[in-house]
Design an enzyme around this catalytic site. Structure first.
Site, PDB file in Angstrom:
ATOM      1  N   LEU A 113      46.320  29.649   1.680  1.00 57.91           N
ATOM      2  CA  LEU A 113      44.856  29.639   1.596  1.00 57.91           C
ATOM      3  C   LEU A 113      44.258  30.800   2.380  1.00 57.91           C
ATOM      4  O   LEU A 113      43.272  31.407   1.950  1.00 57.91           O
ATOM      5  CB  LEU A 113      44.306  28.304   2.099  1.00 57.91           C
ATOM      6  N   ARG A 115      45.478  33.677   2.737  1.00 53.59           N
ATOM      7  CA  ARG A 115      45.662  34.906   1.957  1.00 53.59           C
ATOM      8  C   ARG A 115      44.607  35.073   0.875  1.00 53.59           C
ATOM      9  O   ARG A 115      44.487  36.128   0.263  1.00 53.59           O
ATOM     10  CB  ARG A 115      47.064  34.923   1.346  1.00 53.59           C
ATOM     11  N   ASP A 128      42.546  16.846  21.088  1.00 53.66           N
ATOM     12  CA  ASP A 128      42.754  16.399  22.465  1.00 53.66           C
ATOM     13  C   ASP A 128      43.598  15.141  22.581  1.00 53.66           C
ATOM     14  O   ASP A 128      43.555  14.272  21.699  1.00 53.66           O
ATOM     15  CB  ASP A 128      41.401  16.131  23.135  1.00 53.66           C
ATOM     16  N   VAL A 136      37.392  17.413  11.936  1.00 49.64           N
ATOM     17  CA  VAL A 136      36.403  18.227  11.236  1.00 49.64           C
ATOM     18  C   VAL A 136      36.947  19.641  11.092  1.00 49.64           C
ATOM     19  O   VAL A 136      37.490  20.224  12.024  1.00 49.64           O
ATOM     20  CB  VAL A 136      35.040  18.217  11.959  1.00 49.64           C
ATOM     21  N   LEU A 137      36.820  20.156   9.898  1.00 47.72           N
ATOM     22  CA  LEU A 137      37.268  21.500   9.554  1.00 47.72           C
ATOM     23  C   LEU A 137      36.050  22.406   9.515  1.00 47.72           C
ATOM     24  O   LEU A 137      35.011  22.027   8.970  1.00 47.72           O
ATOM     25  CB  LEU A 137      37.956  21.481   8.189  1.00 47.72           C
ATOM     26  N   GLU A 138      36.160  23.583  10.098  1.00 45.60           N
ATOM     27  CA  GLU A 138      35.083  24.573  10.036  1.00 45.60           C
ATOM     28  C   GLU A 138      35.534  25.661   9.069  1.00 45.60           C
ATOM     29  O   GLU A 138      36.238  26.581   9.447  1.00 45.60           O
ATOM     30  CB  GLU A 138      34.798  25.166  11.418  1.00 45.60           C
TER      31      GLU A 138
END
Length: 194
Positions: A113, A115, A128, A136-138
């Site tokens: 992805l 690439r 943590d 959550v993905l940014e």
């Protein structure tokens, strides 16, 4: 020490690490567990505010965040989310992860992805000790073409490290933990920093 595939399977079997839904053994390899994209997204409204003063008064930061973040977008099965070049969006993993107080997790994007220009996490890739919730993905599209993302697609990989001891302040026990038990794409809570 980073856990290898057989240790990851053992930790999952013993419920020392909990991933729900549990990944099948073919999703565990080497030193990682594959995770999939969930169906919860948030995007940024364009030009809703001229800037965000990250060190401004809490009320001002809260008002600015309220202006720029969309409501939660829930995709139906098979529906695509389009991330355009230069855009940032939030999403979640399909899986919920629960870590004990002596293990830290790490999220890495998939090379295939990357690439194509897709950054899965802009900077926050540590999970943590004591974490419990979806990750959550940014997302950021650094490529030249829009990218269609669909729930359930493989999106990243988790690895785990055993700490030298149990954390004295695990995430789930901290009063200032802003994203405790998150289950959706929650926007920034920088306004809650102390």
């Amino acid at each position: 020490m980073r856990l290898c595939d057989t240790d990851i399977e053992h930790y999952l079997d013993q419920d020392l690490i909990n991933i729900s839904p549990r990944p099948t053994n073919d999703k565990i390899s080497g030193a990682t567990v594959d995770v999939r994209l969930g169906n919860s997204f948030r995007v940024f409204r364009e030009h809703a505010t001229p800037y965000i003063d990250l060190s401004g008064p809490r009320e001002q930061v809260s008002a600015q965040l309220e202006k720029i973040m969309s409501d939660e977008i829930i995709l139906a099965e098979g529906e695509a989310f389009f991330l355009h070049p230069g855009e940032l969006a939030l999403a979640t993993t399909l899986e919920s992860v629960k870590l004990p107080d002596n293990i830290v997790g790490w999220l890495d994007g998939r090379s295939s992805l990357a690439r194509l220009g897709l950054m899965v996490h802009v900077t926050a890739h540590r999970i943590d000790p004591g974490w419990h919730g979806k990750i959550v993905l940014e997302f950021f599209n650094a490529g030249k073409l829009p990218l269609a993302l669909r729930p359930n697609m493989a999106i990243g990989a988790l690895s785990f490290e055993v700490l030298s001891g149990a954390a004295a302040k695990p995430y789930n026990a901290r009063e200032d933990a802003k994203y405790k038990n998150q289950q959706s794409a929650i926007s920034s809570r920088i306004n809650e920093d102390k």
